[in-house]
Design a protein around this motif. Sequence first.
Motif, PDB file in Angstrom:
ATOM      1  N   ARG A  62       2.578  26.918 -29.846  1.00 38.29           N
ATOM      2  CA  ARG A  62       3.925  26.726 -30.397  1.00 38.29           C
ATOM      3  C   ARG A  62       4.320  25.253 -30.363  1.00 38.29           C
ATOM      4  NH1 ARG A  62       6.257  31.289 -31.726  1.00 38.29           N
ATOM      5  NH2 ARG A  62       5.638  33.233 -30.688  1.00 38.29           N
ATOM      6  N   ARG A  63       3.937  24.573 -29.296  1.00 38.90           N
ATOM      7  CA  ARG A  63       4.231  23.143 -29.197  1.00 38.90           C
ATOM      8  C   ARG A  63       3.504  22.365 -30.298  1.00 38.90           C
ATOM      9  NH1 ARG A  63       6.158  19.559 -25.441  1.00 38.90           N
ATOM     10  NH2 ARG A  63       5.226  17.480 -25.422  1.00 38.90           N
ATOM     11  N   PHE A  64       2.237  22.707 -30.505  1.00 44.20           N
ATOM     12  CA  PHE A  64       1.452  22.038 -31.549  1.00 44.20           C
ATOM     13  C   PHE A  64       2.123  22.210 -32.908  1.00 44.20           C
ATOM     14  CE2 PHE A  64      -1.702  21.741 -34.833  1.00 44.20           C
ATOM     15  CZ  PHE A  64      -2.621  20.785 -34.411  1.00 44.20           C
ATOM     16  N   VAL A  65       2.491  23.437 -33.230  1.00 46.84           N
ATOM     17  CA  VAL A  65       3.110  23.720 -34.535  1.00 46.84           C
ATOM     18  C   VAL A  65       4.405  22.932 -34.694  1.00 46.84           C
ATOM     19  CG1 VAL A  65       4.238  25.522 -35.905  1.00 46.84           C
ATOM     20  CG2 VAL A  65       2.034  25.978 -34.806  1.00 46.84           C
ATOM     21  N   GLU A  66       5.205  22.888 -33.644  1.00 45.13           N
ATOM     22  CA  GLU A  66       6.474  22.160 -33.709  1.00 45.13           C
ATOM     23  C   GLU A  66       6.258  20.671 -33.927  1.00 45.13           C
ATOM     24  OE1 GLU A  66      10.254  21.082 -30.751  1.00 45.13           O
ATOM     25  OE2 GLU A  66       8.875  22.709 -30.222  1.00 45.13           O
ATOM     26  N   ILE A  67       5.312  20.101 -33.208  1.00 40.56           N
ATOM     27  CA  ILE A  67       5.078  18.658 -33.271  1.00 40.56           C
ATOM     28  C   ILE A  67       4.502  18.235 -34.612  1.00 40.56           C
ATOM     29  CG2 ILE A  67       3.623  16.806 -32.333  1.00 40.56           C
ATOM     30  CD1 ILE A  67       4.013  18.187 -29.572  1.00 40.56           C
ATOM     31  N   PHE A  68       3.565  19.042 -35.150  1.00 38.85           N
ATOM     32  CA  PHE A  68       2.872  18.620 -36.365  1.00 38.85           C
ATOM     33  C   PHE A  68       3.438  19.216 -37.650  1.00 38.85           C
ATOM     34  CE2 PHE A  68      -0.389  17.618 -33.167  1.00 38.85           C
ATOM     35  CZ  PHE A  68      -0.713  16.320 -33.567  1.00 38.85           C
ATOM     36  N   GLU A  69       4.502  19.999 -37.542  1.00 41.30           N
ATOM     37  CA  GLU A  69       5.093  20.607 -38.728  1.00 41.30           C
ATOM     38  C   GLU A  69       5.521  19.579 -39.790  1.00 41.30           C
ATOM     39  OE1 GLU A  69       7.545  22.220 -41.628  1.00 41.30           O
ATOM     40  OE2 GLU A  69       8.294  20.787 -40.138  1.00 41.30           O
ATOM     41  N   ARG A  86      -6.819  26.634 -36.753  1.00 44.98           N
ATOM     42  CA  ARG A  86      -6.849  27.324 -38.040  1.00 44.98           C
ATOM     43  C   ARG A  86      -7.112  28.823 -37.902  1.00 44.98           C
ATOM     44  NH1 ARG A  86      -7.387  24.007 -42.696  1.00 44.98           N
ATOM     45  NH2 ARG A  86      -8.360  25.745 -43.801  1.00 44.98           N
ATOM     46  N   GLU A  87      -8.001  29.188 -37.009  1.00 44.53           N
ATOM     47  CA  GLU A  87      -8.442  30.579 -36.935  1.00 44.53           C
ATOM     48  C   GLU A  87      -7.676  31.425 -35.924  1.00 44.53           C
ATOM     49  OE1 GLU A  87     -10.722  31.910 -38.994  1.00 44.53           O
ATOM     50  OE2 GLU A  87     -10.823  29.966 -40.007  1.00 44.53           O
ATOM     51  N   HIS A  88      -7.217  30.822 -34.832  1.00 44.18           N
ATOM     52  CA  HIS A  88      -6.645  31.622 -33.756  1.00 44.18           C
ATOM     53  C   HIS A  88      -5.123  31.530 -33.619  1.00 44.18           C
ATOM     54  CE1 HIS A  88     -10.643  32.729 -32.603  1.00 44.18           C
ATOM     55  NE2 HIS A  88     -10.980  31.510 -32.248  1.00 44.18           N
ATOM     56  N   TYR A  89      -4.528  30.460 -34.131  1.00 42.68           N
ATOM     57  CA  TYR A  89      -3.074  30.343 -34.023  1.00 42.68           C
ATOM     58  C   TYR A  89      -2.334  31.510 -34.683  1.00 42.68           C
ATOM     59  CZ  TYR A  89      -2.545  25.740 -31.802  1.00 42.68           C
ATOM     60  OH  TYR A  89      -2.532  24.695 -30.913  1.00 42.68           O
ATOM     61  N   PRO A  90      -2.726  31.941 -35.888  1.00 46.43           N
ATOM     62  CA  PRO A  90      -2.001  33.068 -36.495  1.00 46.43           C
ATOM     63  C   PRO A  90      -2.001  34.318 -35.624  1.00 46.43           C
ATOM     64  CG  PRO A  90      -3.311  31.940 -38.156  1.00 46.43           C
ATOM     65  CD  PRO A  90      -3.709  31.357 -36.824  1.00 46.43           C
ATOM     66  N   GLY A  94       1.410  35.531 -33.808  1.00 41.76           N
ATOM     67  CA  GLY A  94       1.866  36.631 -34.635  1.00 41.76           C
ATOM     68  C   GLY A  94       2.245  36.212 -36.036  1.00 41.76           C
ATOM     69  N   GLY A  95       1.579  35.206 -36.547  1.00 40.01           N
ATOM     70  CA  GLY A  95       1.864  34.731 -37.894  1.00 40.01           C
ATOM     71  C   GLY A  95       3.013  33.756 -37.965  1.00 40.01           C
ATOM     72  N   ASP A  96       3.662  33.468 -36.823  1.00 40.72           N
ATOM     73  CA  ASP A  96       4.825  32.575 -36.801  1.00 40.72           C
ATOM     74  C   ASP A  96       4.374  31.121 -36.679  1.00 40.72           C
ATOM     75  OD1 ASP A  96       7.396  31.625 -36.667  1.00 40.72           O
ATOM     76  OD2 ASP A  96       7.628  32.059 -34.523  1.00 40.72           O
ATOM     77  N   THR A  97       3.592  30.675 -37.651  1.00 42.90           N
ATOM     78  CA  THR A  97       3.026  29.329 -37.588  1.00 42.90           C
ATOM     79  C   THR A  97       3.378  28.478 -38.801  1.00 42.90           C
ATOM     80  OG1 THR A  97       0.999  30.013 -38.712  1.00 42.90           O
ATOM     81  CG2 THR A  97       1.037  30.205 -36.309  1.00 42.90           C
ATOM     82  N   GLY A  98       4.085  29.068 -39.781  1.00 43.50           N
ATOM     83  CA  GLY A  98       4.236  28.359 -41.035  1.00 43.50           C
ATOM     84  C   GLY A  98       2.867  28.131 -41.632  1.00 43.50           C
ATOM     85  N   ASP A  99       2.673  26.994 -42.284  1.00 47.98           N
ATOM     86  CA  ASP A  99       1.344  26.705 -42.830  1.00 47.98           C
ATOM     87  C   ASP A  99       0.660  25.557 -42.098  1.00 47.98           C
ATOM     88  OD1 ASP A  99       2.937  24.672 -43.718  1.00 47.98           O
ATOM     89  OD2 ASP A  99       2.294  24.766 -45.810  1.00 47.98           O
TER      90      ASP A  99
END
Length: 234
Positions: A62-69, A86-90, A94-99
Amino acid sequence: MTERVGLFVTCLADTLYPEVGKATVAVLERLGIEVDFPAEQTCCGQMHANSGYPAEAELLARRFVEIFEPYEAVVTPSGSCAAHVREHYPHLLGGDTGDVPMRTWELSQFLTRVAGIVDVGSAFEGTVTYHPTCHSLRLLRVGDAPTRLLDAVAGLELVELPDAEECCGFGGTFAVKNADVSAAMLDEKLAAIEASGADAVCACDSSCLMHIGGGLRRRGSKVRVVHLAEVLAS
């Protein structure tokens, strides 16, 4: 072509191989790409997920997604970490990663697929063999992107690695928990590298190169290890 990227440097580059991170920046900037380094970045959580700590892995994801969004693309000199994102974050989130996971690229993928560039203006003297690391080969499926980049380097002779797709035996904690099996796998990889006759062995992951490099030193081998980013920055 993407004009601005976020650099995910990874734990190994941050703590042990900073020259790999610097080389990645050098290659991208040579191509006219602006590189940002968000200083608040931490581990991607791969180690935690692999070791049976999903709650901690989720927090780091979640931290990674927030920082690099904010970035159009995220580039990392690690097939292993890119594969985890790419493969395990989704699954972890639970799919809450955006793109963000789909905008995260290992360096050779970014250069060839996103930037559409093979010749990055590099020069390297000597013979090099390429070891396709397991995550880059089997999860990311980078294909021939790294070897296409190496083939375009002036002065570099790319030689075939026997049984190239065999694992080097590192596998993170696998090398610690299964030391005897890991050492046997490493011995086979080292023999193949030396049989190639190359001056250096190249890969997309510092982790595997750390494992291979240690084995080569213990054998007294003259073959050196070099990250793809370092070759391309030369």
